[in-house]
Design a protein around this motif. Structure first.
Motif, PDB file in Angstrom:
ATOM      1  N   THR A 188       0.853  -1.183   0.000  1.00 35.26           N
ATOM      2  CA  THR A 188       0.000   0.000   0.000  1.00 35.26           C
ATOM      3  C   THR A 188       0.887   1.231   0.000  1.00 35.26           C
ATOM      4  OG1 THR A 188      -1.728  -1.154   1.234  1.00 35.26           O
ATOM      5  CG2 THR A 188      -1.801   1.246   1.271  1.00 35.26           C
ATOM      6  N   ALA A 189       0.545   2.209  -0.823  1.00 35.31           N
ATOM      7  CA  ALA A 189       1.281   3.473  -0.887  1.00 35.31           C
ATOM      8  C   ALA A 189       0.385   4.576  -0.345  1.00 35.31           C
ATOM      9  CB  ALA A 189       1.665   3.788  -2.326  1.00 35.31           C
ATOM     10  N   SER A 190       1.000   5.555   0.299  1.00 37.23           N
ATOM     11  CA  SER A 190       0.236   6.700   0.789  1.00 37.23           C
ATOM     12  C   SER A 190       1.089   7.957   0.649  1.00 37.23           C
ATOM     13  CB  SER A 190      -0.209   6.485   2.236  1.00 37.23           C
ATOM     14  OG  SER A 190       0.904   6.279   3.073  1.00 37.23           O
ATOM     15  N   CYS A 191       0.442   9.115   0.834  1.00 38.10           N
ATOM     16  CA  CYS A 191       1.107  10.410   0.686  1.00 38.10           C
ATOM     17  C   CYS A 191       0.963  11.212   1.976  1.00 38.10           C
ATOM     18  CB  CYS A 191       0.471  11.203  -0.458  1.00 38.10           C
ATOM     19  SG  CYS A 191       0.647  10.407  -2.060  1.00 38.10           S
ATOM     20  N   GLY A 192       1.714  12.283   2.051  1.00 35.64           N
ATOM     21  CA  GLY A 192       1.615  13.188   3.191  1.00 35.64           C
ATOM     22  C   GLY A 192       0.452  14.149   3.028  1.00 35.64           C
ATOM     23  N   PRO A 193       0.178  14.940   4.065  1.00 33.30           N
ATOM     24  CA  PRO A 193      -0.973  15.854   4.041  1.00 33.30           C
ATOM     25  C   PRO A 193      -0.835  17.003   3.047  1.00 33.30           C
ATOM     26  CG  PRO A 193       0.314  16.162   6.033  1.00 33.30           C
ATOM     27  CD  PRO A 193       0.886  14.975   5.331  1.00 33.30           C
ATOM     28  N   SER A 194       0.379  17.287   2.576  1.00 32.45           N
ATOM     29  CA  SER A 194       0.532  18.371   1.595  1.00 32.45           C
ATOM     30  C   SER A 194       0.120  17.939   0.190  1.00 32.45           C
ATOM     31  CB  SER A 194       1.976  18.886   1.588  1.00 32.45           C
ATOM     32  OG  SER A 194       2.841  17.850   1.151  1.00 32.45           O
TER      33      SER A 194
END
Length: 113
Positions: free
Chosen positions: A96-102
């Motif tokens: 699973t890949a995710s990103c930061g809040p920006s």
């Protein structure tokens, strides 16, 4: 010369040579075999798929591929830039890949195994 140009020139030369042979009266063998009874063919299944999520600011856009696919790339897109995700996790054999809040969006590429 590009390979596509070379192929095109080769095809033109072949057609020209066959027409000259035909004009001289020498028969040439059939290049295309007669059609056999048509069998319906299923449309090809794409080997790649793209998944997009736009909930990054609230939860980081955790995105994964199907069980029969492999995650190939994950790109986090923000208001002024895009970068590969560096937040990857592996659970039960599924990445699973995710990103930061920006980031506002993640684009994940999946490929069939």
């Amino acid at each position: 010369m590009r390979s596509s140009s070379m192929i095109l020139l080769g095809a033109i030369a072949l057609v020209a040579a066959l027409s000259v042979v035909n004009q001289v009266g020498v028969p040439h063998p059939a290049l295309i075999e007669p059609a056999v009874a048509a069998t319906p063919i299923a449309p090809p299944v794409s080997a790649f798929r793209t998944v997009t999520s736009s909930t990054c600011s609230s939860n980081g856009c955790p995105t994964s591929c199907e069980a029969d696919e492999a995650l190939i790339s994950a790109i986090c897109i923000g208001p002024s830039s895009a970068k590969f995700s560096d937040n990857l996790s592996l659970e039960n054999g599924q990445m699973t890949a995710s990103c930061g809040p920006s980031s506002s969006t993640i684009v994940v590429s999946c490929a069939r195994k």
